[in-house]
Design a protein around this motif. Sequence first.
Motif, PDB file in Angstrom:
ATOM      1  N   ASN A 169      23.583  35.196  23.240  1.00 55.39           N
ATOM      2  CA  ASN A 169      22.246  35.721  22.990  1.00 55.39           C
ATOM      3  C   ASN A 169      22.280  36.736  21.837  1.00 55.39           C
ATOM      4  O   ASN A 169      23.339  37.085  21.317  1.00 55.39           O
ATOM      5  CB  ASN A 169      21.658  36.338  24.257  1.00 55.39           C
ATOM      6  CG  ASN A 169      22.494  37.491  24.792  1.00 55.39           C
ATOM      7  OD1 ASN A 169      23.269  38.116  24.071  1.00 55.39           O
ATOM      8  ND2 ASN A 169      22.342  37.786  26.071  1.00 55.39           N
ATOM      9  N   GLU A 170      21.116  37.204  21.451  1.00 55.01           N
ATOM     10  CA  GLU A 170      21.015  38.069  20.279  1.00 55.01           C
ATOM     11  C   GLU A 170      21.778  39.383  20.465  1.00 55.01           C
ATOM     12  O   GLU A 170      22.471  39.844  19.548  1.00 55.01           O
ATOM     13  CB  GLU A 170      19.542  38.364  19.983  1.00 55.01           C
ATOM     14  CG  GLU A 170      19.321  39.188  18.731  1.00 55.01           C
ATOM     15  CD  GLU A 170      17.860  39.288  18.344  1.00 55.01           C
ATOM     16  OE1 GLU A 170      17.566  39.904  17.299  1.00 55.01           O
ATOM     17  OE2 GLU A 170      17.015  38.745  19.085  1.00 55.01           O
ATOM     18  N   TYR A 171      21.696  39.965  21.646  1.00 52.53           N
ATOM     19  CA  TYR A 171      22.363  41.249  21.873  1.00 52.53           C
ATOM     20  C   TYR A 171      23.880  41.129  21.712  1.00 52.53           C
ATOM     21  O   TYR A 171      24.504  41.922  20.990  1.00 52.53           O
ATOM     22  CB  TYR A 171      22.021  41.781  23.272  1.00 52.53           C
ATOM     23  CG  TYR A 171      22.855  42.982  23.658  1.00 52.53           C
ATOM     24  CD1 TYR A 171      22.566  44.244  23.140  1.00 52.53           C
ATOM     25  CD2 TYR A 171      23.946  42.838  24.514  1.00 52.53           C
ATOM     26  CE1 TYR A 171      23.344  45.345  23.473  1.00 52.53           C
ATOM     27  CE2 TYR A 171      24.744  43.923  24.847  1.00 52.53           C
ATOM     28  CZ  TYR A 171      24.438  45.178  24.324  1.00 52.53           C
ATOM     29  OH  TYR A 171      25.219  46.253  24.653  1.00 52.53           O
ATOM     30  N   VAL A 172      24.477  40.146  22.389  1.00 56.78           N
ATOM     31  CA  VAL A 172      25.934  39.996  22.339  1.00 56.78           C
ATOM     32  C   VAL A 172      26.390  39.600  20.938  1.00 56.78           C
ATOM     33  O   VAL A 172      27.398  40.100  20.430  1.00 56.78           O
ATOM     34  CB  VAL A 172      26.408  38.962  23.386  1.00 56.78           C
ATOM     35  CG1 VAL A 172      27.890  38.652  23.212  1.00 56.78           C
ATOM     36  CG2 VAL A 172      26.145  39.477  24.791  1.00 56.78           C
ATOM     37  N   HIS A 173      25.649  38.710  20.308  1.00 55.68           N
ATOM     38  CA  HIS A 173      26.005  38.303  18.950  1.00 55.68           C
ATOM     39  C   HIS A 173      26.038  39.516  18.013  1.00 55.68           C
ATOM     40  O   HIS A 173      27.021  39.730  17.289  1.00 55.68           O
ATOM     41  CB  HIS A 173      24.998  37.282  18.423  1.00 55.68           C
ATOM     42  CG  HIS A 173      25.231  36.898  16.991  1.00 55.68           C
ATOM     43  ND1 HIS A 173      25.943  35.793  16.624  1.00 55.68           N
ATOM     44  CD2 HIS A 173      24.848  37.497  15.827  1.00 55.68           C
ATOM     45  CE1 HIS A 173      26.000  35.714  15.300  1.00 55.68           C
ATOM     46  NE2 HIS A 173      25.327  36.743  14.800  1.00 55.68           N
ATOM     47  N   ASN A 174      24.985  40.305  18.010  1.00 51.33           N
ATOM     48  CA  ASN A 174      24.918  41.462  17.113  1.00 51.33           C
ATOM     49  C   ASN A 174      25.922  42.545  17.481  1.00 51.33           C
ATOM     50  O   ASN A 174      26.302  43.368  16.636  1.00 51.33           O
ATOM     51  CB  ASN A 174      23.513  42.047  17.105  1.00 51.33           C
ATOM     52  CG  ASN A 174      22.522  41.154  16.369  1.00 51.33           C
ATOM     53  OD1 ASN A 174      22.899  40.393  15.480  1.00 51.33           O
ATOM     54  ND2 ASN A 174      21.254  41.245  16.751  1.00 51.33           N
ATOM     55  N   LEU A 175      26.373  42.531  18.717  1.00 50.54           N
ATOM     56  CA  LEU A 175      27.391  43.494  19.152  1.00 50.54           C
ATOM     57  C   LEU A 175      28.719  43.227  18.451  1.00 50.54           C
ATOM     58  O   LEU A 175      29.452  44.161  18.098  1.00 50.54           O
ATOM     59  CB  LEU A 175      27.567  43.398  20.675  1.00 50.54           C
ATOM     60  CG  LEU A 175      28.482  44.426  21.348  1.00 50.54           C
ATOM     61  CD1 LEU A 175      27.872  45.824  21.237  1.00 50.54           C
ATOM     62  CD2 LEU A 175      28.688  44.051  22.818  1.00 50.54           C
ATOM     63  N   LYS A 178      28.697  41.595  12.839  1.00 51.40           N
ATOM     64  CA  LYS A 178      27.877  42.348  11.898  1.00 51.40           C
ATOM     65  C   LYS A 178      28.376  42.126  10.472  1.00 51.40           C
ATOM     66  O   LYS A 178      29.494  41.654  10.252  1.00 51.40           O
ATOM     67  CB  LYS A 178      27.927  43.839  12.228  1.00 51.40           C
ATOM     68  CG  LYS A 178      27.312  44.211  13.576  1.00 51.40           C
ATOM     69  CD  LYS A 178      27.364  45.702  13.811  1.00 51.40           C
ATOM     70  CE  LYS A 178      26.753  46.088  15.155  1.00 51.40           C
ATOM     71  NZ  LYS A 178      25.303  45.823  15.211  1.00 51.40           N
ATOM     72  N   ASP A 184      22.959  43.839  11.651  1.00 48.66           N
ATOM     73  CA  ASP A 184      22.844  42.719  12.586  1.00 48.66           C
ATOM     74  C   ASP A 184      22.651  41.410  11.814  1.00 48.66           C
ATOM     75  O   ASP A 184      22.114  41.402  10.696  1.00 48.66           O
ATOM     76  CB  ASP A 184      21.658  42.934  13.527  1.00 48.66           C
ATOM     77  CG  ASP A 184      21.873  44.106  14.469  1.00 48.66           C
ATOM     78  OD1 ASP A 184      23.027  44.546  14.614  1.00 48.66           O
ATOM     79  OD2 ASP A 184      20.878  44.589  15.050  1.00 48.66           O
ATOM     80  N   TYR A 186      22.019  38.072  13.757  1.00 44.06           N
ATOM     81  CA  TYR A 186      21.528  36.964  14.582  1.00 44.06           C
ATOM     82  C   TYR A 186      20.253  36.334  14.030  1.00 44.06           C
ATOM     83  O   TYR A 186      20.187  35.112  13.813  1.00 44.06           O
ATOM     84  CB  TYR A 186      21.286  37.444  16.013  1.00 44.06           C
ATOM     85  CG  TYR A 186      20.888  36.344  16.976  1.00 44.06           C
ATOM     86  CD1 TYR A 186      21.862  35.604  17.637  1.00 44.06           C
ATOM     87  CD2 TYR A 186      19.553  36.065  17.235  1.00 44.06           C
ATOM     88  CE1 TYR A 186      21.503  34.590  18.531  1.00 44.06           C
ATOM     89  CE2 TYR A 186      19.184  35.070  18.123  1.00 44.06           C
ATOM     90  CZ  TYR A 186      20.162  34.336  18.764  1.00 44.06           C
ATOM     91  OH  TYR A 186      19.800  33.339  19.636  1.00 44.06           O
ATOM     92  N   ASP A 211      31.987  40.090  27.188  1.00 44.09           N
ATOM     93  CA  ASP A 211      30.588  40.486  27.370  1.00 44.09           C
ATOM     94  C   ASP A 211      29.800  39.290  27.895  1.00 44.09           C
ATOM     95  O   ASP A 211      29.485  38.371  27.145  1.00 44.09           O
ATOM     96  CB  ASP A 211      30.000  40.981  26.048  1.00 44.09           C
ATOM     97  CG  ASP A 211      30.661  42.252  25.570  1.00 44.09           C
ATOM     98  OD1 ASP A 211      30.561  43.264  26.278  1.00 44.09           O
ATOM     99  OD2 ASP A 211      31.293  42.223  24.496  1.00 44.09           O
ATOM    100  N   PHE A 213      26.902  36.888  29.441  1.00 46.04           N
ATOM    101  CA  PHE A 213      25.461  36.684  29.344  1.00 46.04           C
ATOM    102  C   PHE A 213      25.102  35.402  30.087  1.00 46.04           C
ATOM    103  O   PHE A 213      25.980  34.637  30.501  1.00 46.04           O
ATOM    104  CB  PHE A 213      25.011  36.598  27.876  1.00 46.04           C
ATOM    105  CG  PHE A 213      25.718  35.541  27.073  1.00 46.04           C
ATOM    106  CD1 PHE A 213      25.272  34.230  27.069  1.00 46.04           C
ATOM    107  CD2 PHE A 213      26.843  35.859  26.327  1.00 46.04           C
ATOM    108  CE1 PHE A 213      25.923  33.251  26.342  1.00 46.04           C
ATOM    109  CE2 PHE A 213      27.508  34.880  25.584  1.00 46.04           C
ATOM    110  CZ  PHE A 213      27.044  33.582  25.593  1.00 46.04           C
TER     111      PHE A 213
END
Length: 451
Positions: A169-175, A178, A184, A186, A211, A213
């Motif tokens: 998902n977007e949160y884990v990808h951007n975590l 980068k 970010d 995504y 992480d 998801f």
Amino acid sequence: MICKEKILDKVIFINSSNANFSNDEKDLINDYYSLNFDLIKYQFENYQNSSATFCVNLSNACNLNCDYCFNDKKNGTSIDLDKIKKYLDTCFNYFPNKDKYFVDVSGKGEPLLFLDKILKIKEYCINISNRIGKEVLVSFVSNGTLLSTEIASVLQKNGILFGVSLDGNEYVHNLHRKTNKGEDTYQTIINNVKNIKNHEYVGAATTLTKDVFSLVDSIKELGEVFNTVGYKPARNCLEAFDSESINRWLVEYDRLTLFLLDECIKGNDKYIKILLNGDDYFGKFIKRILVGLKAHIRCDGGLSRVSLDDNDLVYICPSAFGNDDYVVGDINHIDYEKQRRIFDEQISKSNCGNCSVKYFCGGECLIEKRLVNGNNVLMCKYKKHLILLGMYFVLELVDKNYPMFVHIRQFAQSTLVRYQKDKELDKFLKEHPEYNFVEGKEIFDREYKKY
């Protein structure tokens, strides 16, 4: 040995010597002596694969700073084009009898930083394809941030296959993924893919870390953009599965399996096809179970898949770069005896014993075995759980919607023939000798609306 396994609410019996399985133990008892892979001594001379893949570490340059990346140099160097051509000549001469060939230029970095070189490699492969009369597909995986509409159009116009890396998902990808400036990525990647004219041919390669998801939410979201999604675990890094996250991931796979099964029972094959269509870890096991394909080795690394690094040496795979134990040649020569040693190490499964699913798994990654001096316990737990879930999915689908099972099995079989000679194309070329191979294939693809 007949093993009794429990997955979700079902008991499954498995013959560990050949991976035959059933929810009725009597089926296996009656079939117990029919085939025993444990007693068969496989030789490298008998190893056959319909295709060959030649990987190139095009460059270690990259515009991202992913925290689990194994590329620790990123000094911007790229292999000289003449060396790549020499390597390809060596490979095509050494593997002359394959039905189809793949040239993967993904490398350690971002391939699109060297678009001109990719196009020149493609041009060289066209010449080779015309000379040998066989299909040679050039492909790579990109981080997607540079994948503009114009660049995508150039790639597709030249018949170059490409996918993008996206991490859940977007949160884990951007975590984790980068830019070098900490930005970010995504939405940039998603928007780039959406703007591609034929984006249905672009797949997503997704790395799983500790992480966790929702896989169900992820495949729904990515399924709006991609027809192919492949989830694979990160390996040999601080972000890889640990003893806490592995259990949470297995719960997510339980939920994903029940979701896929429910959708198929209702007649919706979209999501299972998304996983079967590419190289998804779970999808690979489901595919083997559907078509009864047994895995005697972990992978074809070093056997029908070889990888060139920037030191002119050829390794079994990119993960082996820098490890002298897994060198199988150089740009001038592929060493048969070193390949034989790799095969013998793979086929032995010395750490697998009576594991009930070893002939769907294929054994541990050679690099992983060397790093942990045996099998990675967490990865064994992960793979076995996924294989049992695959068996659960198939047995339940046979019981609840048999026509859909037949349909999905046929689809799985169709994905396997992609690595074999296209009989329709071969017939078309024989009927039209006035075309060289590439010209004939372009006309054939256009006529049958194939990308």
